[in-house]
Scaffold this active site. Structure first.
Site, PDB file in Angstrom:
ATOM      1  CG  ASN A  25     -51.521  69.898  30.155  1.00  0.00           C
ATOM      2  OD1 ASN A  25     -51.552  68.737  30.576  1.00  0.00           O
ATOM      3  ND2 ASN A  25     -52.061  70.250  29.001  1.00  0.00           N
TER       4      ASN A  25
ATOM      5  CG  HIS B 166     -46.953  68.612  31.576  1.00  0.00           C
ATOM      6  ND1 HIS B 166     -46.800  68.275  30.256  1.00  0.00           N
ATOM      7  CD2 HIS B 166     -47.520  69.854  31.576  1.00  0.00           C
ATOM      8  CE1 HIS B 166     -47.244  69.260  29.483  1.00  0.00           C
ATOM      9  NE2 HIS B 166     -47.690  70.226  30.270  1.00  0.00           N
TER      10      HIS B 166
ATOM     11  CB  SER C 252     -45.955  77.705  31.197  1.00  0.00           C
ATOM     12  OG  SER C 252     -44.867  77.139  31.915  1.00  0.00           O
ATOM     13  CB  CYS C 253     -49.156  74.085  33.009  1.00  0.00           C
ATOM     14  SG  CYS C 253     -48.328  73.434  31.532  1.00  0.00           S
ATOM     15  CG  ASN C 254     -44.541  71.678  32.747  1.00  0.00           C
ATOM     16  OD1 ASN C 254     -44.963  70.786  33.468  1.00  0.00           O
ATOM     17  ND2 ASN C 254     -44.510  71.564  31.427  1.00  0.00           N
TER      18      ASN C 254
ATOM     19  NE  ARG D 117     -50.309  69.202  26.669  1.00  0.00           N
ATOM     20  CZ  ARG D 117     -49.555  70.154  26.142  1.00  0.00           C
ATOM     21  NH1 ARG D 117     -48.385  69.848  25.589  1.00  0.00           N
ATOM     22  NH2 ARG D 117     -49.936  71.414  26.170  1.00  0.00           N
TER      23      ARG D 117
ATOM     24  CG  ASP E  30     -62.333  82.557  20.172  1.00  0.00           C
ATOM     25  OD1 ASP E  30     -61.712  82.439  19.090  1.00  0.00           O
ATOM     26  OD2 ASP E  30     -62.153  81.811  21.147  1.00  0.00           O
TER      27      ASP E  30
END
Length: 355
Positions: A304, A223, A142-144, A171, A36
């Site tokens: 999400n 979401h 992606s999450c959706n 969201r 990171d």
């Protein structure tokens, strides 16, 4: 005994920290380290947990050392010790790092913020695990999009789905970043139809007839999807539910249980002792599913921050070729994480009070 898969995670944020924890829980994986650029509480938490820390580059290394963070080297050093890297850095950062990963000769898993073209392959375990086996890289969608492929893919696999039209209430921002800004006291429609999730789902299920519309709302927890489905034939509610029950990573909630809104399911995850209150499953409101002839309607919830974590774990096994069978990988991941098909057990008939 086969040696564990050696894994690096770059980006120790919302997704990266969850992938790191999941890797550490898997019996066939070893987290070599995380990389990171941060010097704040996020990476300090990783140090507190005993996770080996590497700096993304020399500049980040100097900053980390100056901040007192125990740094073992740079990302290049980390890549020399691993089989696969899961890149969970912010959008567009991962694409820029691909040349470095390729020089290191490691397998690469990107997240849904990158484009499909970046890897040429997009991944959802239940839909196309086999096509990712042995690949140099893949992209966990992606999450959706993950939720769309899981739910609509289950109906397509049962030869029920003809077409799908969905509305997504998204969201505004991740809960941990709500102090930085977001939508307040309004709803912001996405400026184009279809929204990007429908076309993205077709990178995994090319024949899916799907159109999505989306809006960003003034909340930060999860979401919510609403789907109007045209079926291939007249069907029954039981047949649609059976198709969803047969698919992995779909769990069922009911209004009758008092789970009547997004926040109630989030609270349930905390009460169940889920790490960070995470929900890796798609939560379908079972008692809301409605079927009328060749039309069906349903709504579900997408956490999400967590839904793509099991997909990332399966993607690790796929690209490294350690598990050829997608169902076997899904079963192992789900068992270790403690995923459920129903969050609350069915209650028996109440016992009448004594006379």
């Amino acid at each position: 005994m086969t040696a564990p898969i050696r894994v690096a995670v770059t980006g120790y944020g919302v997704i990266g920290k969850r992938v790191a924890d999941a890797v550490r829980a898997m019996p066939d994986m070893h987290l070599v380290g995380v990389a990171d650029v941060a010097t704040d509480w996020r990476i300090r938490t990783a140090a507190e947990l005993g996770i080996p820390i590497f700096a993304a580059d020399e500049s980040a290394r100097h900053a980390m050392v100056s901040a007192g963070i125990p740094v073992l080297g740079t990302l290049e050093d980390l890549l020399g010790q691993v089989d696969v890297v899961v890149d969970a850095t912010p959008k567009k950062v991962a694409a820029a790092a691909l040349p470095l990963y390729r020089r290191a000769g490691v397998k690469v898993i990107l997240q849904g913020g990158e484009s499909h073209a970046t890897t040429g392959h997009s991944f959802v375990a239940q839909a196309n695990y086999a096509s990712a086996v042995g690949r140099e890289s893949t992209r966990v969608v992606s999450c959706n999009t993950t939720s769309i492929v899981r739910v609509l893919g289950a109906l397509e696999a049962a030869d029920l789905l003809a077409s799908a039209r969905g509305t997504l209430i998204r969201r505004a921002t991740d809960p941990g970043e709500s102090h930085l800004g977001g939508v307040m006291n309004t709803i912001v429609p996405e400026s184009s139809i279809p929204s990007h999730q429908g076309p993205d789902a077709r990178t995994v299920l090319p024949n899916l007839d799907v159109v999505t519309m989306a809006a960003k709302a003034a909340h930060t927890q999860t979401h919510n999807h609403y789907w109007s489905l045209r079926l291939r034939r007249r069907s029954s509610r039981d047949e649609v539910l059976a198709a969803l029950h047969a698919a992995p990573r779909i769990a069922f909630v009911t209004m009758a249980e008092g789970l009547v809104a997004l926040n109630t399911t989030v609270e349930l995850m905390r009460d169940l002792g889920r790490p960070r209150g995470d929900m890796w499953e798609v939560a379908v409101w079972e008692d809301v599913v409605t079927v009328d002839g060749d039309e069906a309607y349903l709504t579900y919830q997408v956490f999400n921050e967590a839904i793509v974590i099991p997909e990332s774990i399966d993607a690790i096994r796929a690209v490294t070729g350690t598990v050829d069978d997608g169902a076997a990988s899904i079963a192992l991941t789900d068992e270790v994480l403690g995923m459920r098909r129903r969050f609350l057990p069915s209650l028996s008939s109440p016992t009448p009070p004594p006379a």
